[in-house]
Design a protein around this motif. Structure first.
Motif, PDB file in Angstrom:
ATOM      1  N   SER A  78       1.347  -8.487   5.303  1.00  0.00           N
ATOM      2  CA  SER A  78       0.060  -9.148   5.102  1.00  0.00           C
ATOM      3  C   SER A  78      -1.004  -8.058   4.991  1.00  0.00           C
ATOM      4  O   SER A  78      -0.768  -6.919   5.401  1.00  0.00           O
ATOM      5  N   PRO A  79      -2.176  -8.379   4.454  1.00  0.00           N
ATOM      6  CA  PRO A  79      -3.208  -7.325   4.336  1.00  0.00           C
ATOM      7  C   PRO A  79      -3.490  -6.639   5.673  1.00  0.00           C
ATOM      8  O   PRO A  79      -3.543  -5.406   5.743  1.00  0.00           O
ATOM      9  N   SER A  80      -3.615  -7.435   6.730  1.00  0.00           N
ATOM     10  CA  SER A  80      -3.919  -6.802   8.021  1.00  0.00           C
ATOM     11  C   SER A  80      -2.700  -6.055   8.554  1.00  0.00           C
ATOM     12  O   SER A  80      -2.831  -5.001   9.174  1.00  0.00           O
ATOM     13  N   GLY A  81      -1.504  -6.591   8.306  1.00  0.00           N
ATOM     14  CA  GLY A  81      -0.281  -5.924   8.757  1.00  0.00           C
ATOM     15  C   GLY A  81      -0.109  -4.561   8.096  1.00  0.00           C
ATOM     16  O   GLY A  81       0.220  -3.569   8.758  1.00  0.00           O
ATOM     17  N   VAL A  82      -0.359  -4.538   6.797  1.00  0.00           N
ATOM     18  CA  VAL A  82      -0.245  -3.286   6.053  1.00  0.00           C
ATOM     19  C   VAL A  82      -1.259  -2.262   6.564  1.00  0.00           C
ATOM     20  O   VAL A  82      -0.931  -1.088   6.764  1.00  0.00           O
ATOM     21  N   ALA A  83      -2.473  -2.723   6.820  1.00  0.00           N
ATOM     22  CA  ALA A  83      -3.507  -1.816   7.326  1.00  0.00           C
ATOM     23  C   ALA A  83      -3.099  -1.258   8.686  1.00  0.00           C
ATOM     24  O   ALA A  83      -3.256  -0.058   8.961  1.00  0.00           O
ATOM     25  N   GLU A  84      -2.544  -2.142   9.531  1.00  0.00           N
ATOM     26  CA  GLU A  84      -2.124  -1.723  10.866  1.00  0.00           C
ATOM     27  C   GLU A  84      -0.987  -0.702  10.792  1.00  0.00           C
ATOM     28  O   GLU A  84      -1.000   0.319  11.478  1.00  0.00           O
TER      29      GLU A  84
ATOM     30  N   ALA B  96       9.257   2.135  15.343  1.00  0.00           N
ATOM     31  CA  ALA B  96       9.580   0.812  14.781  1.00  0.00           C
ATOM     32  C   ALA B  96       8.498   0.308  13.826  1.00  0.00           C
ATOM     33  O   ALA B  96       8.318  -0.892  13.675  1.00  0.00           O
ATOM     34  N   ILE B  97       7.801   1.217  13.166  1.00  0.00           N
ATOM     35  CA  ILE B  97       6.892   0.796  12.092  1.00  0.00           C
ATOM     36  C   ILE B  97       7.774   0.354  10.914  1.00  0.00           C
ATOM     37  O   ILE B  97       8.640   1.113  10.484  1.00  0.00           O
ATOM     38  N   PRO B  98       7.601  -0.878  10.429  1.00  0.00           N
ATOM     39  CA  PRO B  98       8.527  -1.388   9.418  1.00  0.00           C
ATOM     40  C   PRO B  98       8.237  -0.831   8.033  1.00  0.00           C
ATOM     41  O   PRO B  98       7.830  -1.540   7.121  1.00  0.00           O
ATOM     42  N   MET B  99       8.478   0.461   7.880  1.00  0.00           N
ATOM     43  CA  MET B  99       8.221   1.150   6.613  1.00  0.00           C
ATOM     44  C   MET B  99       8.996   0.476   5.479  1.00  0.00           C
ATOM     45  O   MET B  99      10.177   0.199   5.614  1.00  0.00           O
TER      46      MET B  99
ATOM     47  N   ALA C 299      -0.225   1.266   8.287  1.00  0.00           N
ATOM     48  CA  ALA C 299      -0.698   2.529   7.709  1.00  0.00           C
ATOM     49  C   ALA C 299      -1.467   3.339   8.750  1.00  0.00           C
ATOM     50  O   ALA C 299      -1.336   4.566   8.826  1.00  0.00           O
ATOM     51  N   GLU C 300      -2.228   2.637   9.562  1.00  0.00           N
ATOM     52  CA  GLU C 300      -3.010   3.338  10.582  1.00  0.00           C
ATOM     53  C   GLU C 300      -2.090   4.002  11.612  1.00  0.00           C
ATOM     54  O   GLU C 300      -2.262   5.178  11.951  1.00  0.00           O
ATOM     55  N   LEU C 301      -1.091   3.230  12.073  1.00  0.00           N
ATOM     56  CA  LEU C 301      -0.146   3.780  13.054  1.00  0.00           C
ATOM     57  C   LEU C 301       0.626   4.965  12.470  1.00  0.00           C
ATOM     58  O   LEU C 301       0.762   6.009  13.115  1.00  0.00           O
ATOM     59  N   ALA C 302       1.120   4.772  11.250  1.00  0.00           N
ATOM     60  CA  ALA C 302       1.886   5.858  10.614  1.00  0.00           C
ATOM     61  C   ALA C 302       0.990   7.078  10.418  1.00  0.00           C
ATOM     62  O   ALA C 302       1.420   8.214  10.650  1.00  0.00           O
ATOM     63  N   GLY C 303      -0.256   6.838  10.021  1.00  0.00           N
ATOM     64  CA  GLY C 303      -1.201   7.936   9.814  1.00  0.00           C
ATOM     65  C   GLY C 303      -1.420   8.741  11.077  1.00  0.00           C
ATOM     66  O   GLY C 303      -1.450   9.983  11.041  1.00  0.00           O
ATOM     67  N   GLU C 304      -1.544   8.040  12.199  1.00  0.00           N
ATOM     68  CA  GLU C 304      -1.747   8.746  13.471  1.00  0.00           C
ATOM     69  C   GLU C 304      -0.559   9.656  13.775  1.00  0.00           C
ATOM     70  O   GLU C 304      -0.725  10.797  14.206  1.00  0.00           O
ATOM     71  N   ILE C 305       0.643   9.116  13.554  1.00  0.00           N
ATOM     72  CA  ILE C 305       1.850   9.918  13.813  1.00  0.00           C
ATOM     73  C   ILE C 305       1.900  11.132  12.892  1.00  0.00           C
ATOM     74  O   ILE C 305       2.139  12.260  13.328  1.00  0.00           O
ATOM     75  N   MET C 306       1.656  10.900  11.611  1.00  0.00           N
ATOM     76  CA  MET C 306       1.729  12.000  10.628  1.00  0.00           C
ATOM     77  C   MET C 306       0.722  13.100  10.987  1.00  0.00           C
ATOM     78  O   MET C 306       1.044  14.286  10.932  1.00  0.00           O
ATOM     79  N   THR C 307      -0.491  12.687  11.333  1.00  0.00           N
ATOM     80  CA  THR C 307      -1.522  13.674  11.683  1.00  0.00           C
ATOM     81  C   THR C 307      -1.091  14.488  12.902  1.00  0.00           C
ATOM     82  O   THR C 307      -1.217  15.715  12.922  1.00  0.00           O
ATOM     83  N   ALA C 308      -0.552  13.795  13.887  1.00  0.00           N
ATOM     84  CA  ALA C 308      -0.110  14.493  15.098  1.00  0.00           C
ATOM     85  C   ALA C 308       0.986  15.506  14.784  1.00  0.00           C
ATOM     86  O   ALA C 308       1.150  16.505  15.492  1.00  0.00           O
ATOM     87  N   MET C 309       1.751  15.262  13.732  1.00  0.00           N
ATOM     88  CA  MET C 309       2.851  16.155  13.361  1.00  0.00           C
ATOM     89  C   MET C 309       2.400  17.221  12.358  1.00  0.00           C
ATOM     90  O   MET C 309       3.239  17.922  11.786  1.00  0.00           O
TER      91      MET C 309
ATOM     92  N   SER D 168       0.852  -1.187   0.000  1.00  0.00           N
ATOM     93  CA  SER D 168       0.000   0.000   0.000  1.00  0.00           C
ATOM     94  C   SER D 168       0.891   1.241   0.000  1.00  0.00           C
ATOM     95  O   SER D 168       1.861   1.314   0.744  1.00  0.00           O
ATOM     96  N   SER D 169       0.585   2.178  -0.878  1.00  0.00           N
ATOM     97  CA  SER D 169       1.370   3.426  -0.956  1.00  0.00           C
ATOM     98  C   SER D 169       0.470   4.611  -0.652  1.00  0.00           C
ATOM     99  O   SER D 169      -0.737   4.560  -0.874  1.00  0.00           O
TER     100      SER D 169
END
Lengths: 457, 457
Positions: free
Chosen positions: B279-285, B241-244, B287-297, B218-219
């Motif tokens: 995995s599909p769920s891993g990617v979703a997880e 430690a999000i495995p980008m 993206a969600e974590l990264a999204g939260e960080i990005m929004t906070a910044m 997912s990009s």
């Protein structure tokens, strides 16, 4: 001796931290290998890079060998002063110099052990993952390119060191890198010194990569009807790219030893010990996928180590394999050896080795970091029976030759030291000569841990 | 010339695959750097390791330099035959020799490009992840220790090569490892040759690690009000430690260039381009974590590239940064340079560099593999205006000095070549002399890509 030990100069430099007593020498005469002890002429305990440099300069002026020493847990005679000289016990240089939590790195002295480091890191949320079993010094782990149970996930020492400080054979001090995550500026001296076993210089500082403590950890054991199916399960799991944190093979003989030593009641069949690291849902997903593979290969249901204590108990037991093995034959000594092969050849390598041990007069539990294609056997022998030692050396020899035949290496993680040097020509061919050229260029007097790793001129 | 070119011998060995024509020499006189072209005396197209060895032996006998050539995509003048001699174009040695899907490795010749390899691997479910942007040759990527957008997840070339075959300066052929995943038997010659830029020998075969094609990919892109907040978001994401799989910084100037070149309509603000693998769920997880960080910044909502085509389009655009930049100033040439710093110093490094460019007469988009602390700037200059070149070199110089001051390295991935050699003494101190000792030991005549990387005697 072609050289004289500069006793007076070293004593004046180090005072009581330079000893020539029989007790000090005897304490540094052996490691965990089967080799006959060899006494160094003296032992020094430096406290700083400057002191290591001064010692090396003094020794170089007298043509006196220098052998670095961590905790003495090496398995192939790496730290034996086979040409005499001064052993440098690094355990007074054991500080954690700087923790850079924001960069996930740490600067340590070489005498710091991996457990001491992880204790110091506990509050940071970070950890240093490499786990060779023994509570080895980090300098020693770098020098032997150590790895262990977690390498399948986190890599080996070569993957987890950013930079080194090294004292060269003429006493010069160099730094081999920076704290930047990557660099393309010149020869990779960091990796050159990792695995050089003290033959190119003495590591006096390490900058290590750290990893985030996993949010969730889950361990499990699973048993199999035979070795072949256990190894097939490993191969399939790795090929499925499940990011195993640990995937350890423990054969039936090792299980029997554990049951006797630890009073456990594992079924006396080949086992895999597993660990998963990740987010709670990630760990659950990994365990489910791995479980499906194991079941398809004939494995039992996972028996999970439910609590942190149960998990620690499991890995403590695994790390005590050597002691458990020893306890099954009172008075015995152990010859432990390791090889590593491409994972597609792992089943052959393990099965042939098991059959070979079974056909010998010896007992030998087998365990392995099988996710990497790396496995060990611990051969138990009666120290007073020369036939036992001969049989053990024969088995180890056939294991090494088998690894080479299968496209592997004679040591995945224990290193060369004295025990594996005889295979380096066969394993590396002309590349071994290149190692000799590098040794000659960096240590023209052959004073840095002489007698190890490279061919002597 | 202190040597004579063995034209007759080489022509008799190679026939029409040895050329001294002006056209052939001109074609091999430059790379993608700003350096003035230098003609080699001749160009050879070997087809086998045996031929490379024979060429090197002939050249060595005549004291004639040998310069290996991949596709000419290097950025610091690595392949310029600055001492004359014979350039070895490796593009006829471009085969995939063996795919070991079960071991997740592949054996290739050095002229094989990364895209050709991945095309060949498509049906296996495996891929080779290292992606420097250019469709470089794998031999060249090894020689420069290349990395690129995916290094944050998969490491650099040094982490993805199991073994090399190398022709040494006297024509000897060595192999530096096996297909086993790890080994502790001797000096790490594999890593020594990775990043050696052709100065120690010519790579004639590579055994590469492969990775499983991720089940889900997912990009997304996200924009920020300013550079500082974008970089802070990167630092926090990495520390979490999000495995980008990719986390690329693209500054406002670069976005403007993309919009003009690709007819896109990205907001003209600093961006991060992201990719998640798992995995599909891993990617979703993730993206969600990264999204939260990005929004906070202070980041915008993720704009996901929903289809494979949209994703490919995104990364193609990113890889075309150089061409997009060029198109904003017709007739310009580009001086592109990279540095790498500890991630905690990344914001400082990027902000100071941006301000420095803004205060200069030049335009210079900045992009970066920021998850590694690595970033680039592409300085656009009028080739006919010497002041432009001077200004660009000044900016690049200050960028290098800044990286060193912040504890980093003058190149994260482009390498030394001719451009960065002047910084190696400052970056490495006495360790640079050790590199010289190794060069001297392995190439005593200084015939292997002379003039690069090490100090000349």
């Amino acid at each position: 001796m072609a050289w004289d030990i500069p006793f007076a100069e070293l004593r004046s430099l180090l005072g009581e931290r330079f000893l020539t007593t029989q007790a000090a020498r005897a304490e540094h005469s052996r490691d965990e290998s089967h080799f006959t002890p060899v006494l160094p002429d003296a032992v020094a305990w430096p406290e700083s890079t400057a002191e290591v440099s001064a010692i090396v300069k003094i020794c170089a002026a007298h043509g006196c060998p220098v052998v670095p020493w961590g905790v003495g847990s090496s398995l192939e005679g790496h730290v034996l002063a086979v040409k005499g000289g001064v052993t440098l016990n690094m355990n007074r240089m054991n500080r954690v110099l700087a923790v850079h939590a924001e960069d996930m790195d740490v600067v340590v002295q070489p005498g710091c052990t991996r457990e001491a480091l992880n204790t110091e890191l506990r509050a940071t949320g970070l950890f240093f993952p490499i786990d060779p079993g023994a509570n080895a010094s980090l300098g020693g782990m770098a020098a032997t390119r150590a790895s262990g149970t977690t390498a399948v996930r986190y890599g080996t020492m070569k993957d987890n060191i950013l930079a080194l400080e090294v004292v060269l054979s003429d006493g010069r001090v160099i730094r081999t890198g920076s704290r930047a995550k990557k660099s393309s500026t010149g020869y990779d001296l960091t990796r050159l010194f990792i695995g050089s076993e003290g033959t190119l210089g003495i590591i006096t500082e390490l900058t290590l990569k750290l990893h985030g403590q996993p949010e969730a950890v889950s361990s499990a054991v699973v048993d199999f009807p035979d070795i072949g199916s256990a190894i097939s399960a490993v191969i399939t799991t790795i090929q499925a790219a499940i990011p195993m944190a640990r995937i350890e093979f423990v054969d039936e003989t090792a299980i029997r030893a554990f049951n006797a030593y630890e009073k456990t009641t594992y079924p006396e069949r080949p086992h895999l010990f597993l660990e998963f690291h990740g987010s709670p849902s990630g760990v659950a997903e990994q365990a489910e996928l791995a479980g499906e593979i194991m079941t398809a290969m004939g494995g039992s249901d996972f028996r999970h180590a439910a609590t942190t204590e149960a998990r620690n108990q499991l890995w403590k037991m695994r790390h005590n394999a050597l002691f458990a093995a020893k306890s099954t034959k009172p008075g015995c000594i152990v010859l432990t050896t390791d090889v590593c092969v491409p994972i597609s050849r792992l089943a052959e390598a393990v099965l042939e080795t098991r059959a070979d041990i079974d056909a010998s007069p010896l007992t030998g539990p087998m365990v392995g970091h099988v996710g990497d294609g790396n496995f060990h056997c611990c051969l138990l022998l009666d120290p007073d029976d020369p036939r036992d030692k001969e049989a053990a050396l024969d088995l180890a020899h056939r294991m090494a030759e088998r690894a080479l035949r299968l496209g592997g290496t004679v040591s995945g993680e224990h290193g060369v030291g004295m025990g594996k040097k005889k295979y380096l020509e066969e394993e590396h061919g002309a590349a071994w000569e290149v190692m000799g050229l590098i040794k000659q260029a960096l240590d023209p007097q052959n004073l840095m841990n002489p007698g190890k790793l490279v061919k002597e001129g």
